[in-house]
Design an enzyme around this catalytic site. Sequence first.
Site, PDB file in Angstrom:
ATOM      1  N   ASP A 103       0.627  -0.832  -0.306  1.00  0.00           N
ATOM      2  CA  ASP A 103      -0.591   0.017  -0.201  1.00  0.00           C
ATOM      3  C   ASP A 103       0.563   0.831   0.129  1.00  0.00           C
ATOM      4  O   ASP A 103       1.754   1.412   0.444  1.00  0.00           O
ATOM      5  CB  ASP A 103      -1.268   0.239   1.312  1.00  0.00           C
ATOM      6  CG  ASP A 103      -1.739   0.707   1.113  1.00  0.00           C
ATOM      7  OD1 ASP A 103      -2.210   1.509   0.119  1.00  0.00           O
ATOM      8  OD2 ASP A 103      -2.917   0.271   1.692  1.00  0.00           O
ATOM      9  N   ASP A 204      -2.612   5.029  -2.509  1.00  0.00           N
ATOM     10  CA  ASP A 204      -4.019   5.654  -1.262  1.00  0.00           C
ATOM     11  C   ASP A 204      -4.075   7.120  -2.483  1.00  0.00           C
ATOM     12  O   ASP A 204      -3.185   7.472  -2.462  1.00  0.00           O
ATOM     13  CB  ASP A 204      -3.785   6.025   0.234  1.00  0.00           C
ATOM     14  CG  ASP A 204      -3.839   6.249   0.884  1.00  0.00           C
ATOM     15  OD1 ASP A 204      -4.693   5.277   1.284  1.00  0.00           O
ATOM     16  OD2 ASP A 204      -4.027   7.332   0.895  1.00  0.00           O
ATOM     17  N   GLU A 246      -6.283   4.382  -5.770  1.00  0.00           N
ATOM     18  CA  GLU A 246      -7.730   4.700  -5.464  1.00  0.00           C
ATOM     19  C   GLU A 246      -7.903   5.859  -5.646  1.00  0.00           C
ATOM     20  O   GLU A 246      -7.268   7.190  -5.475  1.00  0.00           O
ATOM     21  CB  GLU A 246      -7.707   4.623  -3.410  1.00  0.00           C
ATOM     22  CG  GLU A 246      -8.782   4.679  -2.862  1.00  0.00           C
ATOM     23  CD  GLU A 246      -8.694   5.476  -1.635  1.00  0.00           C
ATOM     24  OE1 GLU A 246      -9.622   5.462  -0.936  1.00  0.00           O
ATOM     25  OE2 GLU A 246      -7.249   5.493  -0.992  1.00  0.00           O
ATOM     26  N   HIS A 320     -11.231  -1.723   4.240  1.00  0.00           N
ATOM     27  CA  HIS A 320     -11.053  -1.354   5.564  1.00  0.00           C
ATOM     28  C   HIS A 320     -11.657   0.172   5.749  1.00  0.00           C
ATOM     29  O   HIS A 320     -11.554   0.369   6.812  1.00  0.00           O
ATOM     30  CB  HIS A 320      -9.377  -0.794   6.168  1.00  0.00           C
ATOM     31  CG  HIS A 320      -8.778  -0.544   5.434  1.00  0.00           C
ATOM     32  ND1 HIS A 320      -8.872   0.081   3.737  1.00  0.00           N
ATOM     33  CD2 HIS A 320      -7.909   1.067   5.647  1.00  0.00           C
ATOM     34  CE1 HIS A 320      -8.110   0.915   2.945  1.00  0.00           C
ATOM     35  NE2 HIS A 320      -7.790   1.535   4.480  1.00  0.00           N
ATOM     36  N   ASP A 321     -12.415   0.573   5.573  1.00  0.00           N
ATOM     37  CA  ASP A 321     -12.801   2.118   5.483  1.00  0.00           C
ATOM     38  C   ASP A 321     -13.915   1.589   5.190  1.00  0.00           C
ATOM     39  O   ASP A 321     -15.074   3.067   5.194  1.00  0.00           O
ATOM     40  CB  ASP A 321     -12.432   2.946   4.153  1.00  0.00           C
ATOM     41  CG  ASP A 321     -10.711   3.489   4.500  1.00  0.00           C
ATOM     42  OD1 ASP A 321      -9.951   3.481   5.345  1.00  0.00           O
ATOM     43  OD2 ASP A 321     -10.510   3.712   2.927  1.00  0.00           O
TER      44      ASP A 321
HETATM   45  C1  NOJ Z   1      -7.371   6.419   2.450  1.00  0.00           C
HETATM   46  C2  NOJ Z   1      -7.245   5.146   2.660  1.00  0.00           C
HETATM   47  O1  NOJ Z   1      -7.308   4.442   2.616  1.00  0.00           O
HETATM   48  C3  NOJ Z   1      -7.780   5.879   4.604  1.00  0.00           C
HETATM   49  O2  NOJ Z   1      -8.017   4.381   5.231  1.00  0.00           O
HETATM   50  C4  NOJ Z   1      -6.871   6.737   5.455  1.00  0.00           C
HETATM   51  O3  NOJ Z   1      -7.520   7.485   6.277  1.00  0.00           O
HETATM   52  C5  NOJ Z   1      -6.400   7.700   4.022  1.00  0.00           C
HETATM   53  N1  NOJ Z   1      -6.675   7.046   2.407  1.00  0.00           N
HETATM   54  C6  NOJ Z   1      -5.352   8.626   4.223  1.00  0.00           C
HETATM   55  O4  NOJ Z   1      -4.462   7.919   4.019  1.00  0.00           O
END
Ligand code: NOJ
Length: 543
Positions: A103, A204, A246, A320-321
């Site tokens: 990541d 990310d 992402e 995970h979000d």
């Molecule tokens: C996206 C990530 O998936 C998340 O978990 C993170 O808090 C933010 N980007 C900032 O890096």
Amino acid sequence: MRTEGRSDKWWKNAVVYQIYPKSFQDSNGDGIGDLQGIISRLDYLQELGIDAIWLSPVYKSPQDDNGYDISDYQDIDPMFGTMEDMERLIAEAKKRNISIIMDLVLNHTSDEHRWFLEAQKSKDNPYHDYYVWRDGVEGTPPNDMIACFGGSAWQWVPEVDQYYFHQFSVKQPDLNWENPKVRREIYDMILWWMDKGVGGFRLDVIDQIAKEPDLKITGNGPRLHEFIRELSKETFQKGNMITVGEAWGANPERAKLYSNPDGSEFSMVFQFEHIGLDQQEGKSKWDLAPLDFLKLKTVLSKWQKELYQVGWNSLFWNNHDLPRIVSRWGNDGEYRVESAKMLATVLHGMQGTPYIYQGEELGMTNVKFPMEDYRDIETLNLYAERKEAGYPIGAIMESIYSKSRDNARTPMQWDSSTNAGFTHGTPWIKVNPNYTEINAESELQDENSIFNYYKKLIRLRKDHEVFVEGDYELLYADHPDIFAYTRTFGNIRLLVIANFHGNTIPFSLPSEYEGRLKLLISNYDTPLEGTLRPYEAAMYLVR
Ligand code: NOJ
């Protein structure tokens, strides 16, 4: 030792499994998952049949945002282990034909990163320009931009009498991609990881790197694709990498650039258009609304059609979000098993690379914790902000139960022993109390488990080319309960039928298919006849 043995575009029929290391498996009893823990579970992942692991960040980090605040890209945080452990993980995974996807958090670093510690010393420090600084306006921030985790996006530093820009927490200063030195440092770091034998990268919030804070632009900045093409050319294109960006702000037009089959940018992106369909229009994810099912079909179908042969989709319900999909759009009570399988069927039949988030293959569910048991910075900030703004506590908690990122971050449920077999110590976040019923050990033994259903879906994808190549066609577009589509490749056709809801509905298979269907998989043991039962789903090959 860059990845060998993978064919070009190998990721097209790959299935990726995401590990959130902090919550996967603890090996030393400190209550935090670690690399040795992951190594000890590789056989489980091999059994499932996945091809790659996307590992959420394990780099050195003060953990303000669970590792998405990196203080050293070329070191492992001691809570996860050592660089030797990391090398062992790469090697052990490789033995099982599993690639490791790192990541990469390239939009920002931690404020404890060596570059930032230097940058804040003085304006003429060589690292100052690695970050985004502006003068204040009469003692106030340069503008009123708000950070994603709440509060101003600007933080004043007295030593330099300037503000730095942070799109996330105050401990996550944004890198200045306009500076070629920053870009070179990043490329060298990536090449170093490629030499360690990793198989790819997840990038990310990559659509936020080309920010223009003076114009209040964060996502999709003017130089975004220029930066990405350079990044790709200098790094990923020198190895056979799987790369996934992402990109919350992606539309199909942009996704075609990101996932251009010429390989000039990434293999694919995560787009989130479907993910916002259960929130009030124009508001935040915390402002709940029922899922607009017809829109879900339209959106997913649009992405299937638009990227066909000119790009590539990633397929996911979870990460995970995000909250657990079975609690979110399935049914985590009576029909947990059926609805988890139905959701998997709908997703895995589509074109793209599927991503499974740890525990999804077990049908793990959301949690309802008392406030003191939440750990996520975003959840804690939201609670404080809304309480301050006078929202009723009950409403705030409803939002948190539905959307908190901690829903996905409770420990992996391995077995029915204390703490679900995740740790011998005290877990950093509480285990979901339902681990005594929902856990890997019992699912491995049950041939009808969600785990074994995922395993079969993964296998099917490898056995039938139509999963990779087939052209998508939505059926029953206006039906309020049915999600159905075909995928056609030459004279082979895949038919996917699902009842997305908990009611029994009348249904007969299209008469043109009579006598031509071979059942590949289904979540009820008797085939459908005249009705679709709650969350019933099936996949057929049409001969
Ligand atoms: C996206 C990530 O998936 C998340 O978990 C993170 O808090 C933010 N980007 C900032 O890096």
